[in-house]
Design a protein around this motif. Structure first.
Motif, PDB file in Angstrom:
ATOM      1  N   SER A 171       1.737   1.962  -3.561  1.00 58.02           N
ATOM      2  CA  SER A 171       0.484   2.532  -4.028  1.00 58.02           C
ATOM      3  C   SER A 171       1.087   3.913  -4.467  1.00 58.02           C
ATOM      4  O   SER A 171      -0.117   4.183  -4.340  1.00 58.02           O
ATOM      5  N   GLN A 172       0.755   4.233  -3.069  1.00 58.83           N
ATOM      6  CA  GLN A 172       0.312   4.873  -2.990  1.00 58.83           C
ATOM      7  C   GLN A 172       1.123   6.906  -3.199  1.00 58.83           C
ATOM      8  O   GLN A 172       0.939   7.521  -2.768  1.00 58.83           O
ATOM      9  N   GLU A 173       2.496   6.802  -3.917  1.00 58.86           N
ATOM     10  CA  GLU A 173       3.307   7.237  -4.125  1.00 58.86           C
ATOM     11  C   GLU A 173       2.676   7.679  -5.226  1.00 58.86           C
ATOM     12  O   GLU A 173       2.130   7.322  -6.602  1.00 58.86           O
TER      13      GLU A 173
ATOM     14  N   SER B 114       1.054  -1.496   0.358  1.00 58.53           N
ATOM     15  CA  SER B 114       0.105   0.121  -0.095  1.00 58.53           C
ATOM     16  C   SER B 114       1.014   0.825   0.134  1.00 58.53           C
ATOM     17  O   SER B 114       0.766   2.471  -0.797  1.00 58.53           O
TER      18      SER B 114
ATOM     19  N   ILE C 107       0.325   6.512   6.271  1.00 56.16           N
ATOM     20  CA  ILE C 107      -0.298   6.507   6.259  1.00 56.16           C
ATOM     21  C   ILE C 107       0.069   8.167   5.074  1.00 56.16           C
ATOM     22  O   ILE C 107      -0.633   7.390   3.858  1.00 56.16           O
ATOM     23  N   ARG C 108       0.298   9.007   5.578  1.00 56.77           N
ATOM     24  CA  ARG C 108       0.517  10.151   4.897  1.00 56.77           C
ATOM     25  C   ARG C 108       1.568   9.880   5.493  1.00 56.77           C
ATOM     26  O   ARG C 108       2.154  10.099   6.574  1.00 56.77           O
TER      27      ARG C 108
END
Lengths: 215, 327
Positions: free
Chosen positions: B24-26, B21, B107-108
């Motif tokens: 994939s957040q980048e 995850s 997460i952030r």
């Protein structure tokens, strides 16, 4: 006046036009299987064992931003534990089964990955006790122990899951861990009746599936 | 054992998708987020040297493991008297071993979720301390969140919120033997082994300040409320404050070495019979700081801890091999 300003600000946020094509509101239904137990002081010569439970309910989500949602999932949830006694055998022998039925209201922030395929949840689960019963596994007899259990419960919850696009709906599957922050025992009646101390609380894993529709 | 295996399996199941995850957040083509979430915490060209004894405020994805050993170099306890007879024997030492794992997932850029597992065992190497102090096993599971509150060129402040679910297994031989003598045999209420679980919830503030590219300051203040391991105390507040200076020669253009020196003080130990004296520690670290992928170091500490059947606090020296992987 402050309350009016606060209410207006809340309405402004909730009614703001969506910044993206997808709807800000999503509604749906959820079902879950759980493996819960009790942590805390155990009865004399006994240990708590896990119980499989289930739950079902509704889901409402609101997109604060494109990748952060507020999720509320009011549902019925059965939690519980077995009480296994040491009777000199290799394994503990389950003698009692405590079932706790709640109206569960998890309120969580959901953080989506860039593609929206994965998410992480975090928040609190507020529980209202509906029913509590203690069953003697060997005889099958059951007693109502609702008066001995606190009527409210608060759990801290953290979950990770995946979202599958079923245009226009979406299916989410989530593994969630919850730990009650408050003691479930309300008084020493359970101690007197079954030797279960006052200091015990629910904890365990939940596997949830939910289907969501944009409004 | 089954419960521990379940935790390990659950931990792996938790970490693997989260790691995917994180990738994939980048945003595509952007290295900015990756740089912000990974590597050693850096402010004003100073890369802070991590240590197991103090938590830094940087929000990033990391996996930490620690393996340590400790002992009392000069144990001084009261004589062990059972049934009016003094137990002869050497003073001996208390020994302990520590194993800890922690995973933090960003997460952030401003928010991370973290989970940790710590197991510590303590025993003694002679009859007298073994009778008086017994054998203890402490296990703790932590689950929490880290929020970045503010950040400037030289300063970062974060807030943490977490729960700690612990269990203390206490094998107290002296109490058990005295119970047998008092009752003339093994009685139902006289337990050789006492297991006391405790749940605490709370949080804290973490800050870091870079004086220069060489020197940084890290400080923590934590406050928790919940069950005490000593059931006679009921629910209690516990606190811990700590501060450390770190010196990173690599940030200053020198060899890839970093040093930490710090101190901490906190609430009394939650073990029956240890009194209300607070704990203190001075700690340090020498570590390798030449990689952006990991940090490796030897953490050393001298703790002053109250133990039962001792009039004064006892000094513990400990050494921990700490490995921090930036994922």
């Amino acid at each position: 006046m402050r309350q009016l300003i606060g209410l207006s600000a809340l309405l402004l946020v909730l009614c703001a036009p969506p910044s993206h094509a997808q709807s800000r509101f999503l509604f749906g239904a959820t079902g879950s299987l759980s493996s819960t137990s009790v942590s805390g002081d155990a009865p004399e010569d006994a240990s708590y064992t896990s119980r499989i439970g289930f739950g079902f309910g509704a889901v409402a989500e609101y997109s604060l931003t494109s990748d952060i949602r507020i999720s509320m999932q009011p549902s019925y949830a059965r939690r519980g534990t077995g009480v296994g006694y040491d009777i000199g055998e290799e394994e503990l022998r389950d003698s009692l089964s405590l079932s706790l039925d709640y109206i569960s209201i998890p309120v969580m922030a959901r953080f989506l990955s860039a593609g929206g395929s994965w998410f992480v949840n975090g928040g609190f689960d507020f529980g209202i006790l509906l029913d509590a019963s203690l069953e003697d596994v060997n005889t099958g007899s059951s007693a109502d122990v609702k008066e001995s259990v606190n009527p409210f419960d608060v759990m801290m919850i953290v979950g990770v899951g995946t979202s599958i696009d079923l245009n226009p709906a979406s299916l989410t599957i989530e593994l969630r861990y919850g730990q009650s922050l408050a003691n479930a025992g309300a008084n020493d009646q359970l101690t007197a009746a079954a030797g279960i101390p006052v200091r015990f609380r629910s904890s365990g894993f939940q596997l949830l599936a939910a289907i969501l529709f944009p409004l | 054992m089954t419960r521990m295996l379940a935790w390990i399996v659950a931990g792996i199941a938790f970490i693997l998708p989260l790691r995917e995850s994180a990738r994939s957040q980048e945003p595509a083509g952007s290295d900015t987020v990756r740089t912000a979430l990974q590597g050693a915490g850096t402010l004003a060209a100073h890369a802070f040297v991590p240590t197991t004894f103090i938590r830094d405020p940087f929000v990033r994805t990391s996996l930490r493991s620690g393996l340590g050993f400790g002992m009392t170099p000069a144990l001084t306890t009261s004589p062990v008297v059972i049934d009016g007879e003094s137990v002869e024997g050497l003073e001996g030492n208390l020994l302990f071993a520590l194993m800890a794992f922690e995973y933090q997932h960003a997460i952030r850029e401003w928010l991370a979720v973290r989970a940790g597992l710590k197991v510590m065992g303590r025993l003694a190497n002679e009859t007298r301390p073994l009778l008086a102090q017994g054998v203890t096993l402490y296990g703790e599971f932590q689950l929490g969140w880290l929020f970045r509150v503010m950040q400037s060129e030289r300063t970062i402040v974060s807030a943490s919120l977490e729960i700690r679910n612990s269990s203390l297994t206490d094998v107290y031989l002296q109490r058990f033997i005295e119970g047998i003598i008092d009752s003339g045999g093994i009685s139902r209420g006289n337990h050789l082994v006492e297991v006391t679980p405790a749940l605490l919830g709370g949080g804290g503030l973490r800050m870091a300040y870079a004086f220069s590219d060489l020197v940084g300051l890290t400080a923590n203040a934590n406050l928790f409320y919940g069950e005490s391991g000593d059931r006679a105390k009921g629910d209690t507040w516990t606190y811990m404050v700590m501060a450390a200076l770190d010196f990173n020669l690599f940030s200053h253009g020198g060899p890839p070495l970093g040093f930490v020196v710090g101190a901490s003080t906190g609430s009394p130990v939650d073990v029956p019979g240890t009194g209300d004296a607070t704990t203190q520690a001075i700690f340090g670290r020498i570590g390798y700081t030449g990689s952006r992928e990991f940090a490796l170091g030897l953490d050393l500490a001298y703790d002053l801890v109250p133990v039962r059947n001792a009039e004064s606090k006892q000094g513990f020296v400990s050494a921990i091999i700490d490995i921090l992987l930036y994922l």
